[in-house]
Design a protein around this motif. Structure first.
Motif, PDB file in Angstrom:
ATOM      1  N   ARG A 327       0.747  -1.257  -0.135  1.00  0.00           N
ATOM      2  CA  ARG A 327       0.115   0.081  -0.097  1.00  0.00           C
ATOM      3  C   ARG A 327       0.709   1.180   0.019  1.00  0.00           C
ATOM      4  N   ASP A 328       2.142   1.056  -0.432  1.00  0.00           N
ATOM      5  CA  ASP A 328       3.108   2.089  -0.306  1.00  0.00           C
ATOM      6  C   ASP A 328       2.802   3.247  -1.587  1.00  0.00           C
ATOM      7  N   PRO A 329       2.464   4.491  -1.286  1.00  0.00           N
ATOM      8  CA  PRO A 329       1.884   5.462  -2.418  1.00  0.00           C
ATOM      9  C   PRO A 329       3.334   5.511  -3.342  1.00  0.00           C
ATOM     10  N   ALA A 330       4.458   5.453  -2.539  1.00  0.00           N
ATOM     11  CA  ALA A 330       5.710   5.639  -3.405  1.00  0.00           C
ATOM     12  C   ALA A 330       5.794   4.684  -4.497  1.00  0.00           C
ATOM     13  N   LYS A 331       5.141   3.577  -4.458  1.00  0.00           N
ATOM     14  CA  LYS A 331       5.299   2.459  -5.428  1.00  0.00           C
ATOM     15  C   LYS A 331       3.820   2.449  -6.191  1.00  0.00           C
ATOM     16  N   PHE A 332       2.699   2.420  -5.567  1.00  0.00           N
ATOM     17  CA  PHE A 332       1.402   2.212  -6.290  1.00  0.00           C
ATOM     18  C   PHE A 332       0.654   3.851  -6.000  1.00  0.00           C
ATOM     19  N   ALA A 333      -0.072   4.153  -7.186  1.00  0.00           N
ATOM     20  CA  ALA A 333      -0.898   5.451  -6.911  1.00  0.00           C
ATOM     21  C   ALA A 333      -2.072   4.936  -6.387  1.00  0.00           C
ATOM     22  N   ASP A 334      -2.665   5.807  -5.584  1.00  0.00           N
ATOM     23  CA  ASP A 334      -3.688   5.637  -4.741  1.00  0.00           C
ATOM     24  C   ASP A 334      -3.985   4.023  -4.383  1.00  0.00           C
TER      25      ASP A 334
END
Length: 411
Positions: A327-334
């Protein structure tokens, strides 16, 4: 390891006071990780953690940190070197991995087992099983339709489909499969006592030893039968059989159960899957990322290491939060949105490095068949109880549902 600061590190606070592992999922959000993990990840994706036995180790929550740690051979997977991260279990020291358990050993022992097994779980070999998975799912969907609702989807579908597949792969005789599945279900059942779970584990081990002896006496054309021609001892064969059973059953069964719950809670996503069967591949990857049922792992540093600019000393335990990484926003948007059309490439639901899940291609085949088939067969599928009444596997190392009562129109 040379540290190159990134933008997030420049904003993060210096190494803070040790935290405990957050465990409480947000109320009414059975698919989300504990909310505290997001705050910790934002502050520092690799930070000190206080373990229940008083050890001060580390907690990795960022995708980059978790991925790097999982691939670094300077971190061990041996259970006996780890400090247990979950409070309340009364565990201070872990025993070594039982024979055949690939998740709790390092090379060269791990390499020896992995080489013997990897060729039997290739993408091509697992895709060749698609037709058989389709037959098994159809049989169980037919049985659900004849029975009529409501039914417990876990008992009727999510558990038996992967159970039958792993039985066939291992070469469990037809006459023994029902008893085999019952024992496997009892190991993680909600309504069984601790004594009954222990008895089921012992009975499964005995059954596996008997199965290995039978294969030795009369080799058969299946995974265990093939392995009797290797240099593995009977104890190793039985241990590997038990490991494959546990790894191939509990995880996939809970992905089908919790994945169905998630889709019923996101009807627009379920509608998209029904409307476009070609969406199955990306849908499964997104559900694996979004749910991250194998949510937490641990590694132990074999020497001083400096990942992410932090000095991890030899002997330190590092808890890796797969659910926070996915759930890391640095890897996956939204990242907190379930979007079946997302390309969730790079998720860590199957781990990373040499311990990446051996049976991931089998799991993918089963999920790509089972979930679309279920929602296509029963377009009006719905929960038969309020969402808050679905019993979750709270506090277990594999997240999921114990039961999922469902109903549909026309029953």
């Amino acid at each position: 390891m040379r540290h190159l600061p990134n933008s997030r590190e420049t904003e993060a606070a210096p190494a803070a006071e040790p935290v405990q592992l957050p465990l409480d999922r947000p109320a009414g959000c059975p698919f989300d990780p504990p909310g505290e993990l997001a705050r910790l990840r934002e502050q520092d994706p690799l930070r000190p953690m206080r373990y229940p036995d008083g050890h001060i180790g580390w907690l990795a929550t960022g995708h980059s940190a978790v991925r790097a740690l999982a691939a670094d051979p300077r971190f061990s997977s041996r259970y006996e070197l780890m400090h247990y991260p979950f409070p309340g279990a009364g565990v201070s020291e872990l025993p070594p991995a039982p024979v055949g358990d690939l998740t709790g050993i390092d090379p060269p022992e791990h390499t020896r087992y992995r080489r013997l097994l990897a060729g039997r779980f290739t993408v091509r070999r697992m895709r060749e099983l698609t037709a058989r998975v389709e037959e098994i799912t159809t049989d169980h969907l037919d049985a659900m339709e004849r029975h009529g609702g409501p039914v417990d989807l876990v008992r009727a579908y999510a558990h038996p489909v992967p159970a039958l597949m792993i039985c066939e792969l291992l070469g469990v005789p037809d006459a023994d499969r029902a008893a085999f599945q019952a024992l496997a279900a009892a190991v993680s059942g909600l309504e069984v006592t601790e004594e009954e779970q222990f008895a089921a584990c012992t009975a499964l081990q005995d059954t596996m030893r008997e199965l290995v002896a039978a294969k030795r006496a009369r080799p058969t054309d299946d995974l265990l039968g093939d392995l009797t021609t290797s240099d593995l001892s009977d104890a190793e064969l039985a241990g590997i059989g038990g490991f494959l059973l546990a790894a191939g059953l509990d995880t996939t069964a809970n992905m089908i159960g919790l994945g169905t719950f998630a889709l019923l809670s996101h009807p627009a996503q379920a509608d998209a899957l029904r409307a476009d069967p070609a969406l199955a591949d990306t849908a499964v990857e997104e559900l694996l990322r979004y749910l991250s049922i194998a949510h937490t792992g641990v590694r132990a540093a074999l020497e001083d290491v400096e990942p992410e600019g932090r000095l991890i000393k030899a002997g330190d335990s590092v808890t890796v939060s797969v659910q926070a990484a996915n759930r890391d926003p640095a890897k996956f948007a939204d990242p907190d949105t379930l979007d079946l059309r997302r390309k969730a490439t790079g998720h860590l639901a199957f781990g990373h490095g040499i311990h990446q899940c051996l049976g991931q291609q089998l799991a993918r085949v089963e999920l790509r068949v089972a979930l679309p088939a279920l929602f296509t067969r029963f377009p009006s599928l719905r929960l038969a109880v309020p969402p808050q009444d679905v019993p979750l596997r709270t506090g277990m190392n594999i997240h999921g549902v114990h039961r999922l009562p469902v109903a549909w129109d026309g029953q």
